[in-house]
Design a protein around this motif. Sequence first.
Motif, PDB file in Angstrom:
ATOM      1  N   LEU A  10       0.835  -1.241   0.082  1.00 39.39           N
ATOM      2  CA  LEU A  10       0.189   0.094   0.037  1.00 39.39           C
ATOM      3  C   LEU A  10       0.764   1.403   0.052  1.00 39.39           C
ATOM      4  O   LEU A  10       0.255   2.306  -0.625  1.00 39.39           O
ATOM      5  N   GLN A  11       1.955   1.334   0.563  1.00 41.15           N
ATOM      6  CA  GLN A  11       2.721   2.354   0.842  1.00 41.15           C
ATOM      7  C   GLN A  11       3.868   2.432  -0.189  1.00 41.15           C
ATOM      8  O   GLN A  11       4.430   3.548  -0.378  1.00 41.15           O
ATOM      9  N   GLN A  12       4.578   1.335  -0.804  1.00 37.75           N
ATOM     10  CA  GLN A  12       5.411   1.271  -1.640  1.00 37.75           C
ATOM     11  C   GLN A  12       6.658   2.127  -1.189  1.00 37.75           C
ATOM     12  O   GLN A  12       7.108   3.071  -1.784  1.00 37.75           O
ATOM     13  N   PRO A  13       6.994   1.626   0.049  1.00 37.06           N
ATOM     14  CA  PRO A  13       8.280   2.532   0.500  1.00 37.06           C
ATOM     15  C   PRO A  13       9.555   2.635  -0.109  1.00 37.06           C
ATOM     16  O   PRO A  13       9.858   1.533  -1.072  1.00 37.06           O
ATOM     17  N   VAL A  14      10.378   3.523  -0.211  1.00 34.73           N
ATOM     18  CA  VAL A  14      11.788   3.474  -0.809  1.00 34.73           C
ATOM     19  C   VAL A  14      12.799   3.781  -0.015  1.00 34.73           C
ATOM     20  O   VAL A  14      12.445   4.171   1.201  1.00 34.73           O
ATOM     21  N   ALA A  15      13.978   3.355  -0.604  1.00 34.60           N
ATOM     22  CA  ALA A  15      15.407   3.857   0.310  1.00 34.60           C
ATOM     23  C   ALA A  15      15.349   3.273   1.816  1.00 34.60           C
ATOM     24  O   ALA A  15      15.063   2.166   1.762  1.00 34.60           O
ATOM     25  N   GLY A  16      15.606   4.262   2.893  1.00 34.46           N
ATOM     26  CA  GLY A  16      15.488   3.854   3.907  1.00 34.46           C
ATOM     27  C   GLY A  16      14.375   3.073   4.660  1.00 34.46           C
ATOM     28  O   GLY A  16      14.507   2.257   5.613  1.00 34.46           O
ATOM     29  N   ASP A  17      13.358   3.802   4.327  1.00 35.83           N
ATOM     30  CA  ASP A  17      11.736   3.140   4.575  1.00 35.83           C
ATOM     31  C   ASP A  17      11.757   1.471   4.299  1.00 35.83           C
ATOM     32  O   ASP A  17      11.312   0.720   4.650  1.00 35.83           O
ATOM     33  N   LEU A  18      12.124   1.277   2.972  1.00 34.99           N
ATOM     34  CA  LEU A  18      11.846  -0.054   2.350  1.00 34.99           C
ATOM     35  C   LEU A  18      12.949  -1.001   2.851  1.00 34.99           C
ATOM     36  O   LEU A  18      12.650  -2.016   3.336  1.00 34.99           O
ATOM     37  N   ARG A  19      14.221  -0.638   3.349  1.00 36.36           N
ATOM     38  CA  ARG A  19      15.167  -1.386   4.190  1.00 36.36           C
ATOM     39  C   ARG A  19      14.822  -1.705   5.401  1.00 36.36           C
ATOM     40  O   ARG A  19      14.999  -2.839   5.812  1.00 36.36           O
ATOM     41  N   LEU A  20      13.894  -0.770   6.012  1.00 36.20           N
ATOM     42  CA  LEU A  20      13.447  -0.913   7.368  1.00 36.20           C
ATOM     43  C   LEU A  20      12.443  -2.191   7.190  1.00 36.20           C
ATOM     44  O   LEU A  20      12.257  -3.223   8.185  1.00 36.20           O
ATOM     45  N   VAL A  21      11.511  -1.873   6.407  1.00 36.91           N
ATOM     46  CA  VAL A  21      10.262  -2.958   6.301  1.00 36.91           C
ATOM     47  C   VAL A  21      11.202  -4.400   5.847  1.00 36.91           C
ATOM     48  O   VAL A  21      10.409  -5.206   6.579  1.00 36.91           O
ATOM     49  N   THR A  22      12.040  -4.499   4.880  1.00 31.52           N
ATOM     50  CA  THR A  22      12.359  -5.932   4.559  1.00 31.52           C
ATOM     51  C   THR A  22      13.379  -6.270   5.689  1.00 31.52           C
ATOM     52  O   THR A  22      13.246  -7.497   5.865  1.00 31.52           O
ATOM     53  N   ALA A  23      14.142  -5.555   6.281  1.00 27.74           N
ATOM     54  CA  ALA A  23      14.893  -6.232   7.176  1.00 27.74           C
ATOM     55  C   ALA A  23      14.001  -6.419   8.346  1.00 27.74           C
ATOM     56  O   ALA A  23      14.362  -7.766   9.006  1.00 27.74           O
ATOM     57  N   SER A  24      12.994  -5.751   8.665  1.00 27.98           N
ATOM     58  CA  SER A  24      12.050  -6.066   9.971  1.00 27.98           C
ATOM     59  C   SER A  24      11.443  -7.468   9.493  1.00 27.98           C
ATOM     60  O   SER A  24      11.426  -8.457  10.459  1.00 27.98           O
ATOM     61  N   PHE A  25      11.155  -7.908   8.391  1.00 34.18           N
ATOM     62  CA  PHE A  25      10.443  -9.013   7.819  1.00 34.18           C
ATOM     63  C   PHE A  25      11.342 -10.249   7.869  1.00 34.18           C
ATOM     64  O   PHE A  25      11.060 -11.153   8.356  1.00 34.18           O
ATOM     65  N   LYS A  26      12.608 -10.019   7.514  1.00 35.19           N
ATOM     66  CA  LYS A  26      13.831 -10.837   7.554  1.00 35.19           C
ATOM     67  C   LYS A  26      13.991 -11.314   9.005  1.00 35.19           C
ATOM     68  O   LYS A  26      14.392 -12.495   9.505  1.00 35.19           O
ATOM     69  N   ILE A  27      14.170 -10.301   9.682  1.00 32.61           N
ATOM     70  CA  ILE A  27      14.466 -10.309  11.232  1.00 32.61           C
ATOM     71  C   ILE A  27      13.412 -11.172  12.020  1.00 32.61           C
ATOM     72  O   ILE A  27      13.832 -12.009  12.809  1.00 32.61           O
ATOM     73  N   SER A  28      12.371 -10.816  11.745  1.00 34.99           N
ATOM     74  CA  SER A  28      11.350 -11.609  12.282  1.00 34.99           C
ATOM     75  C   SER A  28      11.175 -13.235  11.910  1.00 34.99           C
ATOM     76  O   SER A  28      10.689 -14.047  13.006  1.00 34.99           O
TER      77      SER A  28
END
Length: 232
Positions: free
Chosen positions: A70-88
């Motif tokens: 829904l938000q299509q984050p980019v740059a740092g926000d995208l890295r936060l979301v993808t890192a959070s998913f992998k870390i979980s």
Amino acid sequence: MPRENYQKRLDGLRRDVVVMGEFVRERYDTAIEAAETGDDDLAREVIEGDHEINDRYLELEDECTELLALQQPVAGDLRLVTASFKISTDLERVGDLATNLAGYGGPDGGFHPAVDFRNLAVDAGDMVADAVAAYEMGDPEACRTVAARDDDLDERCRRASEAVVRDLLEADRARDARNGTAEGKPDRLAAALDDVSRSLLAIRDVERVGDHAVNIAARALYMVENDDELIY
């Protein structure tokens, strides 16, 4: 979605991953106690409670998916979301390893005397906790420190595994030389093999916990610095 609400969701995602990490560590510590003491009630608590970790993981997965879609984050926000998913995902797998460890405790508790199980297991758990803290604080040096500690853990696990197997072989040769007979040997050997098997499995899973800590640190470092040096 207004920018303020979007930022709140990102902050909430990060906070929820940290809370999941704390919850997993609590279960992991209980698993260490169960494995070391052979306490069936503690082991059952860890094993039957694994669904709670899975539920938290699925909730985080849904939140990450929705933010991406829904938000299509980019740059740092995208890295936060993808890192959070992998870390979980790594935290969920540490929870799985905790259920394994909880089930390894023998009837009398403990492991082969060559295995310093508690120190190995606690150090691996500390690595996970420190990696999650590095993610929470956005601390790149802490990420690298966690990764560097894994070499020491791997070496200690290797030495412990070799000591267990060497002790079994030496004890078996000593019995043969002393007794000169196979009488009674199957039962004794079966008991010794059970002890060795549980110990080697525990060492393997503790080492894997350390590997997941490195994965968490690697994703946190990538999130903070866009640096993939720790991602294998």
